[in-house]
Design a protein around this motif. Structure first.
Motif, short mmCIF file in Angstrom:
data_model
loop_
_atom_site.label_atom_id
_atom_site.label_comp_id
_atom_site.label_asym_id
_atom_site.label_seq_id
_atom_site.Cartn_x
_atom_site.Cartn_y
_atom_site.Cartn_z
N GLY A 64 -10.03 7.57 6.78
CA GLY A 64 -10.19 6.16 6.83
C GLY A 64 -9.45 5.45 7.12
O GLY A 64 -8.10 5.44 6.94
N ILE A 65 -9.87 4.53 7.86
CA ILE A 65 -8.85 3.52 8.48
C ILE A 65 -9.57 2.02 8.13
O ILE A 65 -10.72 1.57 8.66
N ALA A 66 -9.06 1.18 7.32
CA ALA A 66 -9.69 -0.13 6.86
C ALA A 66 -8.59 -1.21 7.45
O ALA A 66 -7.61 -1.17 7.74
N GLY A 172 -13.34 1.02 9.55
CA GLY A 172 -14.39 -0.03 9.41
C GLY A 172 -13.65 -0.84 8.49
O GLY A 172 -12.84 -0.65 7.71
N LEU A 173 -14.53 -2.39 8.37
CA LEU A 173 -13.97 -3.29 7.34
C LEU A 173 -13.65 -2.94 6.04
O LEU A 173 -12.80 -3.07 5.59
N ASN A 174 -14.86 -2.31 5.39
CA ASN A 174 -14.72 -2.15 4.12
C ASN A 174 -15.07 -0.64 3.57
O ASN A 174 -15.54 -0.25 2.66
N VAL A 175 -14.32 0.23 4.52
CA VAL A 175 -14.27 1.64 3.95
C VAL A 175 -13.66 2.07 2.75
O VAL A 175 -14.07 3.21 2.27
N LEU A 176 -12.85 1.36 2.22
CA LEU A 176 -12.08 1.67 0.92
C LEU A 176 -12.70 0.91 -0.15
O LEU A 176 -12.10 1.04 -1.17
N GLN A 177 -13.75 0.25 0.06
CA GLN A 177 -14.19 -0.44 -1.06
C GLN A 177 -14.92 0.32 -2.02
O GLN A 177 -15.56 1.39 -1.85
N TYR A 199 -4.57 1.31 5.77
CA TYR A 199 -4.94 0.14 5.85
C TYR A 199 -4.25 -0.55 6.60
O TYR A 199 -2.96 -0.57 6.47
N VAL A 200 -4.70 -1.49 7.70
CA VAL A 200 -4.14 -2.17 8.46
C VAL A 200 -3.94 -3.39 8.12
O VAL A 200 -4.83 -4.17 7.85
N ASP A 201 -2.64 -4.21 7.97
CA ASP A 201 -2.60 -5.48 7.17
C ASP A 201 -1.85 -6.36 8.04
O ASP A 201 -0.93 -6.09 9.02
N ASN A 260 -13.60 -8.79 -0.18
CA ASN A 260 -13.70 -7.46 -0.25
C ASN A 260 -13.09 -6.60 0.65
O ASN A 260 -12.91 -5.42 0.29
N ILE A 261 -12.35 -7.19 1.56
CA ILE A 261 -11.26 -6.31 2.17
C ILE A 261 -9.78 -6.13 1.68
O ILE A 261 -9.57 -5.05 1.50
N GLU A 262 -9.30 -7.36 1.39
CA GLU A 262 -8.14 -7.36 1.02
C GLU A 262 -7.91 -6.45 -0.37
O GLU A 262 -6.74 -6.04 -0.58
N PRO A 263 -9.01 -6.86 -1.41
CA PRO A 263 -8.71 -6.18 -2.59
C PRO A 263 -8.41 -4.49 -2.40
O PRO A 263 -8.05 -3.99 -3.47
N THR A 264 -8.89 -4.07 -1.37
CA THR A 264 -9.00 -2.64 -1.24
C THR A 264 -7.50 -1.98 -0.80
O THR A 264 -7.29 -0.90 -0.65
N ARG A 265 -6.69 -3.01 -0.17
CA ARG A 265 -5.39 -2.76 0.37
C ARG A 265 -4.58 -1.67 -0.55
O ARG A 265 -3.91 -0.63 0.02
#
Length: 288
Positions: A64-66, A172-177, A199-201, A260-265
């Motif tokens: 998975g890539i978020a 995808g954006l939210n795949v780690l949520q 996670y690409v940050d 939604n996205i950053e909290p999954t980092r």
């Protein structure tokens, strides 16, 4: 280098930059790491199947890539796919983006959430979860809807077929949520099916800068296409386009990033942190 510079450029998104040095110093070691994990998982699966007396069938290893809008997830996914194949890590590597599981625009409009496109509620999560269940069940010829960024919608009567690849990359954006409403019934999430996650940050200031830069470039290219959903933006002056892009970022993409996205980092197995000019500056690997 398994990729020429011209090949590399075809994999990089319009506002992204990936140097041959990034490939040599970051992506190739990452591919070797994935190879180790992939082989270990495959051997464990075969051993477990033998222990249970159940003949092992082919089950894809899922990566998975978020990450945020404009951070370069798609570039990372395409480069990783190409390198995994070129380095003979696996014979067949497929790439799926979760954009294909967005609800069609007509559904988003009916529900009054067109302005929330890209937020968790804008995805057909049931269909996406069922797809992941089918992937991990080893089912053949799975259909994935195709999304067009040009028309900003799902393309009718077109699908991508995923037929039991050795490795499947899901971007995808939210795949780690995870999360949602409390429920007595067990809840499944896309990330439950990942064997490895990335996670690409990047700093929020850079992300906004890259988003505006991409908007300006598209204004002079894809937005000018008569069939483009954003055709109206092609007539904007540079100053007007910057104002519009900054507003879209602030009201939509930044909100989605923060909520939604950053909290999954921290849930990722590996974080690729970018700096100025999309240069990969830090790599964080979860050891345990």
């Amino acid at each position: 280098m398994p990729l020429s510079e011209s090949q590399l450029q075809t994999m990089v998104s319009i506002n992204d930059t990936v140097s041959p040095e990034d490939v040599a110093d970051i992506y190739l070691p990452l591919v070797r790491l994935v190879h180790l994990y992939y082989e270990s998982a495959r051997q464990l699966y075969v051993a477990t199947s033998a222990f249970l007396g159940d003949p092992a069938q082919k089950v894809p290893y899922v990566i998975g890539i978020a990450g945020s809008v404009a951070v370069g997830k798609s570039s990372t996914a395409r480069i990783l796919q190409a390198l995994l194949v070129s380095r003979a890590v696996a014979p067949k590597v497929d790439l799926v983006t979760t954009d294909g599981f967005l609800y069609p625009n007509r559904v988003l409009q009916e529900r009054g959430i067109m302005h929330r496109k890209g937020f968790p509620e804008s995805y057909d999560r049931r269909r996406l979860i069922q797809f992941m269940v089918d992937v991990k069940s080893g089912l053949p010829n799975l259909s994935v809807p195709i999304y067009s960024h040009l028309i900003y919608d799902i393309v009718d009567d077109q699908v991508q077929v995923v037929d039991r690849p050795d490795i499947l990359i899901v971007e995808g954006l939210n795949v780690l949520q995870r999360g949602g409403q409390p429920s007595r019934r067990p809840q499944l999430f896309v990330s439950d099916f990942f064997d490895f996650s990335i996670y690409v940050d990047a700093d929020e200031t850079l992300l906004q800068e890259w988003y505006i830069d991409r908007f300006l470039r598209l204004r002079n290219t894809a937005f000018r296409d008569p069939s483009s959903y954003f055709r109206r933006y092609s007539e904007l002056s540079a100053e007007e386009a910057i104002t519009v892009a900054r507003r879209i970022w602030r009201e939509i993409n930044w909100v989605n990033l923060r909520q939604n996205i950053e909290p999954t980092r921290e849930r990722a197995d590996l974080i690729l942190e970018k700096g100025t000019n999309h240069t990969l500056e830090h790599v964080y690997l979860r050891k345990l």
